[in-house]
Each structure stands twice: as C-alpha cells, then as structure tokens.
Design an enzyme around this catalytic site. Structure first.
Site, short mmCIF file in Angstrom:
data_model
loop_
_atom_site.label_atom_id
_atom_site.label_comp_id
_atom_site.label_asym_id
_atom_site.label_seq_id
_atom_site.Cartn_x
_atom_site.Cartn_y
_atom_site.Cartn_z
N SER A 141 -65.00 90.90 18.60
CA SER A 141 -66.31 90.28 18.76
C SER A 141 -66.72 90.32 20.22
O SER A 141 -65.87 90.29 21.13
CB SER A 141 -66.26 88.82 18.30
OG SER A 141 -67.44 88.12 18.69
N TYR A 157 -63.07 80.26 18.73
CA TYR A 157 -63.35 81.57 18.12
C TYR A 157 -63.28 82.67 19.19
O TYR A 157 -62.67 83.73 18.98
CB TYR A 157 -64.73 81.54 17.48
CG TYR A 157 -65.13 82.81 16.76
CD1 TYR A 157 -64.67 83.08 15.47
CD2 TYR A 157 -66.00 83.73 17.35
CE1 TYR A 157 -65.05 84.24 14.81
CE2 TYR A 157 -66.39 84.89 16.69
CZ TYR A 157 -65.91 85.13 15.42
OH TYR A 157 -66.29 86.28 14.76
#
Length: 336
Positions: A229, A242
């Site tokens: 990501s 995250y």
C-alpha cells in the site's frame, strides 16, 4: 456452500472485527462537533476551477458498510472485468491461490489470471455471495475455481487452504497475499490492543502463514505476490497500525525474495494507491467516502481492473522472469 465448521471458524473473526468498527464509529460520533458558521476554506475543486483547471471527477456517494464489506453493496459497483484486456496464455497451465479473492483487487486479479489460463483458488473470510459471483466469472473465462472460506490469521487454516488447492489443481504456481484488515483511528491513543492485534495478525501473520504453507509446493518459475500500500511508503496519520503492517509487507517481500531466489521462486509486491473496493467504505465514515481518492495525482481512486494487470505481469514468467524483490507502485502518479 461453506461447511458448518468453516462458518463457525470465521464467525468469531467477523464478530471481533465488527466490534472494533462499532467502537470506532461510536468514538467518531462522540467527538463530532456542530458545524462552524465561520467561512470554510475553498475546496480542492473550487481552487482548481479558480486556476482554470477542470475539477477532478469523483462522484462517490456517502456510504458506510459493515465489516468485512460486501462488494455487491457498493455504489457504484467496482469495475473488475477489464473488457479491453485480451488474454494471451501468459499463465496457461498454472494455478493460483488468492487471499481476499472474493472482491476488490483480489476479484479482478482472479478474473485476469483465469483469462490468462490459470485455475484459481479463492480464500475469503465470510462473503459467500461475493465469492460465488467471482467463481462464476472465473469459470466464465474457461478455468476452474475453488472457494475456500476461512481466516488467514490461523496457520492451520493456511496449510489447509494450500493443501486443498494442490489437491484440486495438482500444483500451486502463484500465491497472491491480498487479504487485509483496516480500521482508522484519529490518534494512537484511540487504537486499542484488540484493534492493533487484529490488524497485525491479519495483515502480517496472514501473509507469513500463507507464504510458509505455500513454500514447500513452489518451485522454479513460481512466484509470490504481496499486496502492499502507498501507506507503507508514506504513512497515514489515521491508519497508523495499517501503515505499519504495509511497510512490514514491503520489507517482508524483499527479504523473502532474497531467501527464495536460489530456488527460482520470485517474490514481489504491488503497491496500490486508493482503490474502489469494500475495504475503505467498511472503514471510513460515510461522508469521508465522498472524498476517497481525490488526493491522488489523478484525482480519483483506481478501479480494481486497473491494478490486476500488474499482478499478471509479476506472475507471468514470460514478463517478469528477472524481477524479484520489486515493490511496484500503482498509485495513479507521483504522491507522498
């Protein structure tokens, strides 16, 4: 249909994730203050118009899904069929196992892998209808599709998923680690131990367990592709845990590539920017979804079908036989 054992095994995880989501939603409502009557700063679109540029087009309506999120509930539905993509047998005779393959990026990858000639096994948590729909599309491409319901946090399940894939298809050629848990928090003080543990055990432990289970069945010409990501590159103030896991996935990719290169196994990662999948509407407050993806250079989120060709490229020996340890950004342009 999933067995009673598989359903009960995932039920506790679903309950746990929804409890984390509910706690965050409650905190958001408690912290919300009345709207100020003072003048607001001009929006990005207003600034763009003032500068003579056409504003970015992004008409996502406000919406908030219960975790883990069902793709059929999204408005608009994500685009995953890539109608202009023509397969050429790049993955003919291969088989792939994709975690989080029922929806979003995983679904789009499953469809294109099948279009390129691979049989596909899909691991998913509980989204039976989404998984069955994905299976229909994979089979529509002329390939076999195996649905495996379970929790990647569990190493025993990961071994079981790999074993089922090898039994069904006779081999395992490509592992795509894609399943993820994401829940925002305004500050580090708002991240509970349960929240933190859920994120790490899904995003890091899950990738580790699947790679470990797959390793004995992979050989020269096979590959592992991890989904990273942009948050793992640049961080995100509201996604501390995250971001930590995604940065860890990037490092894990490079380290595992070094470990497996002598066996002829390639390990790479695709690093998406914002992508229109159930993950974010099952995380962000409804009003924030209206702005999702507008911060990217293209002013919009990607559609899953725009990410999937990168996975095909990395999976296909004809394209990427000399590529390992790569962290491939697909983020809509420069960012950060």
């Amino acid at each position: 249909m999933p067995t009673r054992k598989a359903t009960s095994r995932t039920g506790a995880t679903i309950k746990r994730q929804r409890a984390i989501q509910a706690a965050t939603d409650h905190d958001e409502q408690r912290k919300t203050t009345p709207k100020s009557t003072s003048a607001k700063a001009p929006s990005k679109n207003a600034a763009a118009m003032a500068a003579g540029r056409k504003p970015a087009e992004n008409s996502l309506p406000a919406q908030h899904l219960h975790k883990p999120g069902i793709e059929r509930d999204l408005d608009p539905r994500p685009q995953f069929l890539a109608p202009s993509y023509v397969g050429s047998g790049k993955l003919a005779g291969m088989s792939a196992l994709i975690t989080g393959g029922d929806s979003g990026i995983g679904r789009a990858v499953a469809v294109l892998f099948a279009r390129e000639g691979a049989d596909v096994a899909i691991v998913y948590l509980c989204e039976d209808v989404d998984a069955e729909e994905t299976r229909d599309y994979v089979e529509g491409e002329g390939q076999r599709c195996l649905l495996i319901r379970g929790d990647v946090r569990d190493p025993a399940f990961c071994r079981e998923a790999v074993a089922k894939t090898v039994k069904a298809f006779g081999k395992l050629s490509v592992l795509v680690n894609n399943a993820a848990f994401q829940e925002h928090a305004d500050s580090i003080e708002d991240i509970t131990e349960a929240h933190f543990d859920e994120t790490l055990r899904t995003n890091l432990y899950g990738y580790f367990h699947m790679a470990k289970a797959a390793s004995p069945h992979l050989g020269s010409g096979c590959s592992i592709i991890n989904t990273g990501s942009e948050t793992g590159l640049f961080g995100s103030g509201r996604l501390l845990d995250y971001s930590m896991t995604k940065g860890g996935i990037h490092a894990f990719t490079k380290a595992l590539a070094s470990s497996m290169v002598s066996r002829g196994i390639r390990v790479n990662a695709v690093v998406p920017g914002p992508v229109w999948t159930p993950l974010n509407p099952a995380d962000q407050p409804a009003e924030r979804v209206r702005e999702f993806g507008k911060s990217s250079a293209m002013g919009r989120p990607a559609q899953p079908e725009e990410l999937a060709p990168a996975y095909v490229f990395l999976a296909a020996p004809s394209c990427a036989s000399y590529i390992s340890g790569a962290v491939l950004p697909v983020m809509g342009g420069p960012t950060g």
